[in-house]
Design an enzyme around this catalytic site. Structure first.
Site, PDB file in Angstrom:
ATOM      1  N   CYS A  96     -44.170  47.738 -18.959  1.00  0.00           N
ATOM      2  CA  CYS A  96     -43.338  46.563 -19.615  1.00  0.00           C
ATOM      3  C   CYS A  96     -44.879  45.846 -21.092  1.00  0.00           C
ATOM      4  CB  CYS A  96     -43.363  45.406 -18.653  1.00  0.00           C
ATOM      5  SG  CYS A  96     -42.312  44.373 -19.841  1.00  0.00           S
ATOM      6  N   CYS A 154     -46.280  36.945 -21.490  1.00  0.00           N
ATOM      7  CA  CYS A 154     -46.285  37.609 -19.850  1.00  0.00           C
ATOM      8  C   CYS A 154     -47.881  37.899 -19.671  1.00  0.00           C
ATOM      9  CB  CYS A 154     -45.392  38.668 -19.183  1.00  0.00           C
ATOM     10  SG  CYS A 154     -45.085  38.275 -18.174  1.00  0.00           S
ATOM     11  N   ARG A 175     -25.089  50.023 -11.497  1.00  0.00           N
ATOM     12  CA  ARG A 175     -25.565  50.172 -13.482  1.00  0.00           C
ATOM     13  C   ARG A 175     -26.257  51.014 -13.510  1.00  0.00           C
ATOM     14  NH1 ARG A 175     -22.606  45.489 -14.802  1.00  0.00           N
ATOM     15  NH2 ARG A 175     -23.446  44.034 -12.630  1.00  0.00           N
ATOM     16  N   CYS A 212     -28.644  40.668  -7.654  1.00  0.00           N
ATOM     17  CA  CYS A 212     -28.891  41.957  -9.007  1.00  0.00           C
ATOM     18  C   CYS A 212     -29.765  42.918  -8.668  1.00  0.00           C
ATOM     19  CB  CYS A 212     -28.771  41.707 -10.867  1.00  0.00           C
ATOM     20  SG  CYS A 212     -28.897  42.608 -11.514  1.00  0.00           S
ATOM     21  N   CYS A 263     -47.143  44.438 -15.047  1.00  0.00           N
ATOM     22  CA  CYS A 263     -46.180  46.001 -14.655  1.00  0.00           C
ATOM     23  C   CYS A 263     -46.516  46.706 -16.341  1.00  0.00           C
ATOM     24  CB  CYS A 263     -44.468  45.230 -14.770  1.00  0.00           C
ATOM     25  SG  CYS A 263     -44.339  43.690 -13.978  1.00  0.00           S
ATOM     26  N   CYS A 306     -25.796  35.309 -15.699  1.00  0.00           N
ATOM     27  CA  CYS A 306     -26.911  36.045 -14.807  1.00  0.00           C
ATOM     28  C   CYS A 306     -27.800  35.958 -15.765  1.00  0.00           C
ATOM     29  CB  CYS A 306     -26.737  38.159 -15.105  1.00  0.00           C
ATOM     30  SG  CYS A 306     -28.770  38.597 -14.226  1.00  0.00           S
ATOM     31  N   CYS A 331     -26.313  38.676 -19.679  1.00  0.00           N
ATOM     32  CA  CYS A 331     -27.749  37.678 -19.192  1.00  0.00           C
ATOM     33  C   CYS A 331     -29.149  37.896 -19.651  1.00  0.00           C
ATOM     34  CB  CYS A 331     -27.862  39.645 -18.098  1.00  0.00           C
ATOM     35  SG  CYS A 331     -27.108  40.699 -16.838  1.00  0.00           S
TER      36      CYS A 331
END
Length: 338
Positions: free
Chosen positions: A64, A57, A265, A193, A61, A133, A101
């Site tokens: 991550c 990616c 969650r 979400c 972040c 999702c 998901c």
């Protein structure tokens, strides 16, 4: 029976701060009361999360391990074949999950063959009778409409943290980018979400500000994931301290009180929590977990199905109604083997 706590979208920061700072047991009691007004406290929704495209990616972040710029042990994986994803979804359904998901390590959705394949995946999982999702990064309203027409039920796009602290964690996109994507999802008629992560180095004020943003949206997110930082070696936050469980409980309880209709969650971080600690989270209003084979929650460890079934049984909880017949039979087998 008392009336349900009313939904509000006009919370002030001071009001949320007062709730958040209540003595812990009083806070849990209030949250548990609200939880029982709006939900069946004996039921927990089982969700399964699959990384359909891993690593590489371009974002930065700080938490991550899938960011290409960090040297982690995460193996880059191209978009999985559609048939393989559907097979994972079927297995998840058989194991008791009602929501599936699919996550792709993209900065944003692009109108290309990969997105066409994701559309096919959404259609396939939807045909299994599961809530579908996706979390694919930023997307336009037109792309959201395509997903909705394919049968997408929910789109995950976490705020991560407060608007004020956001740039300390991510510089390759803005907090407003997050809000714009959530607005596009809403316009397309897809449920939202959206939650955040604690343990990033943020203050209690940042956590309260994040909850303020979520709770004052025109419509509360139907799902609010509360994540504890999963410390991934090679990322800038690898040396952060383990998140204190009581802080997770406090966040969950506050979210439950100010967003009573939402599914709260208990997400990343469960692998480092004991069964007792998770039990407090359920008491505080959490009513959904990610489960699956003892493989990964995206790219970080997650408890396995057998452990989760045993935990639910020990706590007197059960998978949310609407699960597959096979899942119901499996849970009854667990109880019979006591």
């Amino acid at each position: 029976m008392r009336d349900k706590t009313k939904l509000r979208n006009d919370w002030t920061k001071q009001e949320i701060e007062e709730i958040y700072n209540l003595p812990l047991l009083e806070l849990i009691y209030k949250a548990a009361t609200v939880h029982r007004e709006w939900h069946n406290a004996e039921e927990v929704q089982m969700s399964t999360l699959l990384s359909i495209k891993t690593g590489g990616c371009p974002e930065d972040c700080s938490y991550c391990g899938q960011a290409a710029r960090y040297q982690t042990n995460i193996k880059v994986q191209a978009l999985l074949p559609t048939e393989q994803v559907i097979a994972h979804a079927q297995k998840a359904k058989d194991n008791g999950s009602s929501r599936f998901c699919m996550a792709a390590a993209w900065r944003e959705v692009r109108n290309n063959r990969d997105f066409d394949r994701v559309i096919d995946m959404v259609k396939g999982v939807n045909e299994l009778g599961m809530e579908v999702c996706c979390t694919l990064g930023m997307l336009t309203e037109e792309q959201a409409i395509r997903l909705q027409e394919a049968g997408l039920y929910a789109y995950n796009h976490n705020l991560d943290t407060s608007e004020q602290y956001y740039e300390e964690i991510i510089s390759t996109r803005t907090f407003d980018n997050r809000i714009n994507t959530i607005n596009n999802v809403r316009k397309a008629g897809i449920t939202v979400c959206s939650g955040g992560i604690i343990g990033l180095g943020e203050t209690h004020g940042d956590r309260i500000s994040m909850l303020l943003t979520l709770s004052n949206m025109p419509k509360h997110p139907e799902s609010v994931p509360i994540n504890a930082l999963a410390r991934v070696e090679g990322t800038p936050l690898q040396d952060n301290e383990k998140t204190n469980t009581w802080e997770m409980v406090r966040m969950i309880a506050t979210a439950r009180i100010i967003m009573p209709s939402s599914m709260v969650r208990l997400s990343a971080g469960r692998i480092e929590m004991t069964e007792f600690e998770q039990g407090w989270c359920f008491m505080a209003g959490a009513n959904s977990i990610f489960t699956g084979e003892r493989e990964t929650l995206l790219v970080t460890p997650n408890p396995g199905v057998s452990e989760d079934m045993q935990m639910l049984q020990n706590l007197g909880l059960k998978p949310m109604k609407g699960q597959s017949e096979k899942a119901t039979e499996q849970f009854e087998t667990w109880n019979a083997n006591l």
